[in-house]
Design a protein around this motif. Sequence first.
Motif, short mmCIF file in Angstrom:
data_model
loop_
_atom_site.label_atom_id
_atom_site.label_comp_id
_atom_site.label_asym_id
_atom_site.label_seq_id
_atom_site.Cartn_x
_atom_site.Cartn_y
_atom_site.Cartn_z
N ARG A 155 0.81 -1.21 0.00
CA ARG A 155 0.00 0.00 0.00
C ARG A 155 0.84 1.27 0.00
O ARG A 155 0.31 2.36 -0.18
N ASP A 199 -6.94 -4.90 4.81
CA ASP A 199 -6.32 -3.77 4.13
C ASP A 199 -6.12 -4.07 2.65
O ASP A 199 -6.29 -3.19 1.79
N ARG A 201 -7.88 -5.74 0.73
CA ARG A 201 -9.14 -5.69 -0.01
C ARG A 201 -9.60 -4.26 -0.30
O ARG A 201 -10.57 -4.05 -1.04
N THR A 202 -8.91 -3.28 0.27
CA THR A 202 -9.21 -1.88 -0.01
C THR A 202 -8.36 -1.42 -1.19
O THR A 202 -7.14 -1.59 -1.16
N GLN A 206 -7.51 4.25 -2.45
CA GLN A 206 -8.42 4.72 -1.41
C GLN A 206 -7.74 4.68 -0.05
O GLN A 206 -6.94 3.78 0.22
N LEU A 208 -7.32 3.83 3.83
CA LEU A 208 -7.80 2.69 4.61
C LEU A 208 -8.89 3.12 5.57
O LEU A 208 -8.76 4.13 6.26
N PRO A 209 -9.97 2.36 5.63
CA PRO A 209 -10.97 2.64 6.66
C PRO A 209 -10.41 2.25 8.02
O PRO A 209 -9.54 1.38 8.12
N ARG A 215 -14.97 -4.14 10.11
CA ARG A 215 -13.60 -4.49 10.49
C ARG A 215 -13.54 -4.88 11.96
O ARG A 215 -12.89 -5.87 12.34
#
Length: 227
Positions: A155, A199, A201-202, A206, A208-209, A215
Motif C-alpha cells: 500500500r 487492508d 481488499r481496499t 483509497q 484505509l478505513p 472491520r
Amino acid sequence: MFKNPSLPPAAPERALILTYAPPGVRGGLAAMLALDDAVANILRSTREPMLVQMRLTWWHDALTKLDAAPPPAEPVLQALASDVLPFGIEGAQLARLVEGWEALSEGDPCEAGVRVGYAVGRGGALFALAARLLGDARFDTAGAGQGWALADLARNLADPAAAAAARAEAETALVPALARRWPGSLRSLGALAHLAAMDLRTPAAQPLPAATPGRVARLAWHRLTGR
C-alpha cells in the motif's frame, strides 16, 4: 520509494488489538510495535539515502546496547527495556527487526529478493519475537508476519509494479496463515494478520478505513474463535 511521507498506524484498531494480548505482556507488545513504527517512519519521511542509513544504524546500535547498559532517554527504548527485555528477549534480537528495513532501504523493492529480505527481517522476526513474549513460541507465525509486512509495503510503494508484486506475495502468505486456528495467547498477532488481509481488499488509491463496524466485527470474531 514510498508514496506516503508519513503513515501512522490506525490508533483505534491498534488499541483494540492490544487488548487481545495477555495483560502482563500487553505493554511489551505495544513497545515492539512502537519500535516498528519508529523505524518505518525513517523510510517514510527521509529522502536522503545516507540519512536513512545513519538513522537505521543508530537504532540498530541503540537496541544492541540495551543488553549491556540502561536505555537512553528515548521513550521506545525505555519501554523495550522495561517491558520486553525482562521476558528473555535481547536487544540484539530486537535489532534484527531493523535489518529487515535495511534490506529495503539498500535494495530495489522491484526485486523479489529484496522484498523477501524485508518481509522476513521485519514481519517474520517481529511476529516470532512477539510470540515468545506472548508465551507461545512454538506456533508458526512466519507466514502471518511476512504477509503483514508485505501488505503494508504494497500500500505504500510508489512503483506500481513493485506494489502489485508485494500485494500478491502478501496474499499468498496470509491465506494459509489465516486458515489456521490461533491460540488464545497469540490472537493479537492473528488479529494483525487479519487486519492486513482486510487492508489488501481496499483499493490502493483509497484511504484505509479505520475501526468500521465490519472491520471491528471481524477482529472480534477472531478474538472469540481464533479464526
